[in-house]
Design a protein around this motif. Structure first.
Motif, PDB file in Angstrom:
ATOM      1  N   ASN A  24       0.830  -1.428   0.142  1.00  0.00           N
ATOM      2  CA  ASN A  24      -0.366  -0.328   0.141  1.00  0.00           C
ATOM      3  C   ASN A  24       0.746   1.018  -0.311  1.00  0.00           C
ATOM      4  OD1 ASN A  24      -2.783  -1.572   0.277  1.00  0.00           O
ATOM      5  ND2 ASN A  24      -2.295  -1.739   2.150  1.00  0.00           N
ATOM      6  N   ALA A  25       2.009   0.858  -0.471  1.00  0.00           N
ATOM      7  CA  ALA A  25       2.872   2.535  -1.307  1.00  0.00           C
ATOM      8  C   ALA A  25       2.155   3.990  -1.055  1.00  0.00           C
ATOM      9  CB  ALA A  25       4.322   1.867  -1.571  1.00  0.00           C
ATOM     10  N   ARG A  26       3.055   4.526  -1.272  1.00  0.00           N
ATOM     11  CA  ARG A  26       1.936   5.788  -1.178  1.00  0.00           C
ATOM     12  C   ARG A  26       2.777   6.449  -2.903  1.00  0.00           C
ATOM     13  NH1 ARG A  26       0.785   9.848   3.988  1.00  0.00           N
ATOM     14  NH2 ARG A  26       0.913  11.427   2.645  1.00  0.00           N
ATOM     15  N   LEU A  27       3.720   6.146  -2.981  1.00  0.00           N
ATOM     16  CA  LEU A  27       4.844   6.325  -3.943  1.00  0.00           C
ATOM     17  C   LEU A  27       6.256   5.701  -4.132  1.00  0.00           C
ATOM     18  CD1 LEU A  27       5.237   8.887  -5.841  1.00  0.00           C
ATOM     19  CD2 LEU A  27       7.095   9.988  -4.570  1.00  0.00           C
ATOM     20  N   ALA A  28       5.640   5.216  -5.552  1.00  0.00           N
ATOM     21  CA  ALA A  28       7.049   4.045  -6.229  1.00  0.00           C
ATOM     22  C   ALA A  28       8.185   5.520  -7.052  1.00  0.00           C
ATOM     23  CB  ALA A  28       5.868   3.170  -7.600  1.00  0.00           C
ATOM     24  N   VAL A  29       9.397   4.625  -6.081  1.00  0.00           N
ATOM     25  CA  VAL A  29      10.079   5.601  -6.448  1.00  0.00           C
ATOM     26  C   VAL A  29      11.540   4.321  -7.204  1.00  0.00           C
ATOM     27  CG1 VAL A  29      12.091   6.951  -5.610  1.00  0.00           C
ATOM     28  CG2 VAL A  29      10.542   6.909  -4.606  1.00  0.00           C
ATOM     29  N   ASN A  30      12.033   5.121  -8.635  1.00  0.00           N
ATOM     30  CA  ASN A  30      13.358   4.193  -9.664  1.00  0.00           C
ATOM     31  C   ASN A  30      13.681   4.980  -9.645  1.00  0.00           C
ATOM     32  OD1 ASN A  30      13.038   3.383 -12.752  1.00  0.00           O
ATOM     33  ND2 ASN A  30      13.774   2.084 -10.795  1.00  0.00           N
ATOM     34  N   PHE A  31      15.689   4.455  -8.933  1.00  0.00           N
ATOM     35  CA  PHE A  31      16.340   5.390  -9.400  1.00  0.00           C
ATOM     36  C   PHE A  31      17.189   4.785 -10.834  1.00  0.00           C
ATOM     37  CE2 PHE A  31      16.260   6.332  -4.932  1.00  0.00           C
ATOM     38  CZ  PHE A  31      16.039   7.269  -5.056  1.00  0.00           C
ATOM     39  N   VAL A  32      17.308   5.569 -11.527  1.00  0.00           N
ATOM     40  CA  VAL A  32      18.117   4.542 -13.095  1.00  0.00           C
ATOM     41  C   VAL A  32      19.364   5.732 -13.264  1.00  0.00           C
ATOM     42  CG1 VAL A  32      17.873   4.907 -15.562  1.00  0.00           C
ATOM     43  CG2 VAL A  32      15.364   4.744 -14.549  1.00  0.00           C
ATOM     44  N   ILE A  33      20.286   4.551 -13.031  1.00  0.00           N
ATOM     45  CA  ILE A  33      21.443   5.349 -13.699  1.00  0.00           C
ATOM     46  C   ILE A  33      21.602   5.134 -15.478  1.00  0.00           C
ATOM     47  CG2 ILE A  33      24.222   5.082 -13.407  1.00  0.00           C
ATOM     48  CD1 ILE A  33      23.866   4.139 -10.566  1.00  0.00           C
ATOM     49  N   ASN A  34      21.956   5.933 -16.156  1.00  0.00           N
ATOM     50  CA  ASN A  34      22.362   5.746 -17.673  1.00  0.00           C
ATOM     51  C   ASN A  34      23.908   5.316 -17.552  1.00  0.00           C
ATOM     52  OD1 ASN A  34      19.859   6.793 -19.510  1.00  0.00           O
ATOM     53  ND2 ASN A  34      19.823   7.870 -17.405  1.00  0.00           N
ATOM     54  N   TYR A  35      24.490   4.090 -18.579  1.00  0.00           N
ATOM     55  CA  TYR A  35      25.370   3.179 -17.967  1.00  0.00           C
ATOM     56  C   TYR A  35      25.644   4.231 -19.777  1.00  0.00           C
ATOM     57  CZ  TYR A  35      29.513   1.582 -18.129  1.00  0.00           C
ATOM     58  OH  TYR A  35      31.969   1.276 -18.299  1.00  0.00           O
ATOM     59  N   GLU A  36      25.975   5.107 -20.221  1.00  0.00           N
ATOM     60  CA  GLU A  36      26.540   4.841 -21.827  1.00  0.00           C
ATOM     61  C   GLU A  36      28.047   5.280 -22.694  1.00  0.00           C
ATOM     62  OE1 GLU A  36      23.133   7.887 -21.387  1.00  0.00           O
ATOM     63  OE2 GLU A  36      24.468   8.736 -21.297  1.00  0.00           O
ATOM     64  N   GLU A  37      28.683   5.547 -20.829  1.00  0.00           N
ATOM     65  CA  GLU A  37      30.246   5.574 -21.401  1.00  0.00           C
ATOM     66  C   GLU A  37      31.215   4.162 -22.355  1.00  0.00           C
ATOM     67  OE1 GLU A  37      28.675   7.433 -17.949  1.00  0.00           O
ATOM     68  OE2 GLU A  37      28.849   5.902 -18.469  1.00  0.00           O
ATOM     69  N   GLY A  38      31.570   5.414 -23.726  1.00  0.00           N
ATOM     70  CA  GLY A  38      32.472   3.894 -24.491  1.00  0.00           C
ATOM     71  C   GLY A  38      31.770   3.855 -25.641  1.00  0.00           C
ATOM     72  N   ALA A  39      30.255   3.946 -25.701  1.00  0.00           N
ATOM     73  CA  ALA A  39      29.118   4.048 -26.817  1.00  0.00           C
ATOM     74  C   ALA A  39      28.466   5.491 -27.165  1.00  0.00           C
ATOM     75  CB  ALA A  39      28.035   3.175 -26.509  1.00  0.00           C
ATOM     76  N   GLU A  40      29.461   6.430 -26.882  1.00  0.00           N
ATOM     77  CA  GLU A  40      28.905   7.570 -27.355  1.00  0.00           C
ATOM     78  C   GLU A  40      29.695   7.613 -28.839  1.00  0.00           C
ATOM     79  OE1 GLU A  40      32.680   8.221 -25.555  1.00  0.00           O
ATOM     80  OE2 GLU A  40      30.830   6.959 -25.107  1.00  0.00           O
ATOM     81  N   SER A  41      29.233   8.583 -29.730  1.00  0.00           N
ATOM     82  CA  SER A  41      29.743   9.062 -30.817  1.00  0.00           C
ATOM     83  C   SER A  41      31.242   9.249 -30.579  1.00  0.00           C
ATOM     84  CB  SER A  41      28.862  10.284 -31.421  1.00  0.00           C
ATOM     85  OG  SER A  41      30.295  10.610 -33.330  1.00  0.00           O
ATOM     86  N   ALA A  42      32.232   8.830 -30.968  1.00  0.00           N
ATOM     87  CA  ALA A  42      33.738   9.205 -30.939  1.00  0.00           C
ATOM     88  C   ALA A  42      34.267   8.895 -32.086  1.00  0.00           C
ATOM     89  CB  ALA A  42      34.401   8.277 -29.739  1.00  0.00           C
ATOM     90  N   ILE A  43      35.545   9.226 -33.010  1.00  0.00           N
ATOM     91  CA  ILE A  43      36.417   8.746 -33.616  1.00  0.00           C
ATOM     92  C   ILE A  43      36.960   7.785 -33.882  1.00  0.00           C
ATOM     93  CG2 ILE A  43      37.658   9.551 -34.996  1.00  0.00           C
ATOM     94  CD1 ILE A  43      35.631  11.567 -35.124  1.00  0.00           C
ATOM     95  N   PRO A  44      37.493   6.709 -32.510  1.00  0.00           N
ATOM     96  CA  PRO A  44      38.173   5.580 -32.758  1.00  0.00           C
ATOM     97  C   PRO A  44      36.520   4.642 -32.706  1.00  0.00           C
ATOM     98  CG  PRO A  44      38.782   6.560 -31.080  1.00  0.00           C
ATOM     99  CD  PRO A  44      37.358   8.238 -31.234  1.00  0.00           C
ATOM    100  N   ASN A  45      35.433   5.099 -32.202  1.00  0.00           N
ATOM    101  CA  ASN A  45      34.073   4.113 -32.871  1.00  0.00           C
ATOM    102  C   ASN A  45      33.963   4.060 -33.770  1.00  0.00           C
ATOM    103  OD1 ASN A  45      33.780   3.700 -30.202  1.00  0.00           O
ATOM    104  ND2 ASN A  45      32.686   4.321 -28.866  1.00  0.00           N
ATOM    105  N   GLY A  46      34.605   4.719 -35.526  1.00  0.00           N
ATOM    106  CA  GLY A  46      34.143   4.727 -36.292  1.00  0.00           C
ATOM    107  C   GLY A  46      33.410   6.066 -36.019  1.00  0.00           C
ATOM    108  N   ASP A  47      33.048   6.735 -35.317  1.00  0.00           N
ATOM    109  CA  ASP A  47      32.281   7.678 -36.110  1.00  0.00           C
ATOM    110  C   ASP A  47      32.652   9.475 -36.925  1.00  0.00           C
ATOM    111  OD1 ASP A  47      29.776   6.499 -34.561  1.00  0.00           O
ATOM    112  OD2 ASP A  47      30.750   7.081 -33.342  1.00  0.00           O
ATOM    113  N   GLU A  48      31.728   9.452 -37.295  1.00  0.00           N
ATOM    114  CA  GLU A  48      32.222  11.062 -38.087  1.00  0.00           C
ATOM    115  C   GLU A  48      32.442  12.549 -37.359  1.00  0.00           C
ATOM    116  OE1 GLU A  48      31.176  14.422 -41.858  1.00  0.00           O
ATOM    117  OE2 GLU A  48      29.987  12.688 -40.797  1.00  0.00           O
TER     118      GLU A  48
END
Length: 308
Positions: A24-48
Motif C-alpha cells: 500500500n505504498a503511497r509512492l513508487a520510486v525508481n532510480f535509473v543509472i544511465n550507463y553510456e560511456e564508451g558507446a557515445e559518438s567518437a572517432i575511435p568508434n568509427g564515427d564522424e
C-alpha cells in the motif's frame, strides 16, 4: 501522422487508476543509472564526430568532422573508470536497488561494472546498442543494433533485458520494441506519473514514463543545475509533492542519473543525501522498472480499451 505516433493529450485525465503498489505504498520510486560511456559518438568508434552532449563543457559547438576531442572522450571515461563505482557504493551502502539503462556497446567495453550492478540486485535494462541518434539509421540497422544490445546484456548477466529506453529514438523504435519478444515495457515517454498501455500494430506495449526534470542531465544543460543542492532540493520537492498526493492517489517517480555526472564527488554527496531522505519513509516502494512492469502486468493488465 501514423497511428503509432498520434498524440494523446488526455491520458487518464481525472480517472486515475489505483496502482495498488506493494505494501500500500503511497509512492513508487525508481532510480535509473544511465550507463553510456564508451558507446557515445567518437572517432575511435568509427564515427564522424566526437560526442559533445552531456559533458562538463555545456555550450561548446559541434567539433569539426574527423577531429578527435580528447577532452570529451576523457569526460566520458570518468564515468566508467570512477563514477560508476562511486554510484554503486552509494546504493549498496544503503541497500537500495534501481535500474541500469545499459547501452550495449558500453556494457561490452566494461562488463565488470555491469555485472557488479547486476549482482547488487539492479535491473539491467537496454539503452539500445549505441549512445547515438537513431533517427539517422535505417530500420534494418536499428533492428541489428537492438539484437546486439540484448545479446550484450545477456552475455554479461545471463538474463535478457525486459525493458528498453532508446533515449534518442527513431520513428521505428517503439514498433521494433513491441515486435520483439524480449520486452515487457518501454520508457521513451515523459508524459505521465503512472504507467499506461499503448497498442502498436495491434500488440499491447506497456509504457513506463521516464523523467527529464528529475534527472542529473540538468547539470550539463542550459538552463541547468550548478550544484548538488539544486539536484537535492528539486528532487525533494518532487518527492514531497507526490508523497502528499499519494495519500489519495499513489503515483511513481523516476530519478535519472549518469555515471559521468552524479558519479562526480560533489554531486554524489547530494545524491547520497536524497537517498537517505527517501529511505526514511516506510510507505514508499523503492523498486526497479522491471518490478513496476511486472506489477502493472498483473494488477492492471491490458484490456480491450487499452488502460484500466
Amino acid at each position: 501522422m501514423s497511428e503509432l505516433h498520434a498524440r494523446d493529450l488526455t491520458g487518464y485525465g481525472r480517472h486515475l487508476p489505483d496502482p495498488q503498489w506493494p505494501g500500500n505504498a503511497r509512492l513508487a520510486v525508481n532510480f535509473v543509472i544511465n550507463y553510456e560511456e564508451g558507446a557515445e559518438s567518437a572517432i575511435p568508434n568509427g564515427d564522424e564526430f566526437s560526442e559533445t552532449y552531456l559533458t562538463e563543457m555545456v555550450a561548446l559547438a559541434q567539433p569539426p568532422a574527423g577531429a578527435r576531442v580528447l577532452a570529451f572522450e576523457s569526460i566520458y571515461e570518468y564515468g566508467s573508470r570512477a563514477g560508476a563505482w562511486r554510484l554503486l557504493d552509494l546504493f549498496s551502502e544503503r541497500d537500495i536497488k534501481g535500474t541500469i539503462y545499459a547501452v550495449g556497446q558500453a556494457a561490452e567495453k566494461n562488463p565488470e561494472a555491469i555485472k557488479a550492478f547486476y549482482d547488487a540486485n539492479f535491473e539491467i535494462a537496454s539503452h539500445h546498442y549505441r549512445w547515438i541518434d537513431y533517427s539517422s539509421l535505417t530500420e534494418e540497422q536499428e533492428v541489428e543494433h537492438l539484437q546486439k544490445a540484448v545479446s550484450a546484456i545477456r552475455s554479461i548477466t545471463g538474463k535478457e533485458p525486459v525493458g528498453l529506453y532508446g533515449g534518442r529514438t527513431s520513428m521505428n523504435t517503439r514498433r521494433l520494441c513491441a515486435e520483439s519478444s524480449n520486452f515487457l515495457y518501454e520508457s521513451d515517454a515523459y508524459n505521465d506519473d503512472l504507467p499506461y498501455w499503448v497498442e502498436v500494430d495491434g500488440k499491447p506495449l506497456l509504457i513506463i514514463p521516464y523523467s527529464l526534470d528529475n534527472n542529473d542531465f540538468r547539470y550539463a544543460t542550459l538552463p541547468g543545475w550548478s550544484s548538488g543542492d539544486d539536484f537535492f532540493n528539486y528532487n525533494k520537492a518532487t518527492f514531497d509533492q507526490l508523497y502528499k498526493e499519494g495519500a489519495k492517489q499513489p503515483k511513481m517517480m523516476s530519478v535519472g542519473l549518469h555515471c559521468r555526472l552524479s558519479g562526480r564527488p560533489g554531486r554524489a554527496e547530494a545524491l547520497g543525501r536524497f537517498l537517505d531522505y527517501v529511505r526514511q519513509f516506510d510507505d514508499v516502494w523503492i523498486c526497479t522498472r522491471e518490478e513496476i512492469a511486472r506489477h502493472w502486468h498483473e494488477v492492471h493488465p491490458h484490456t480491450a480499451t487499452g488502460n484500466p
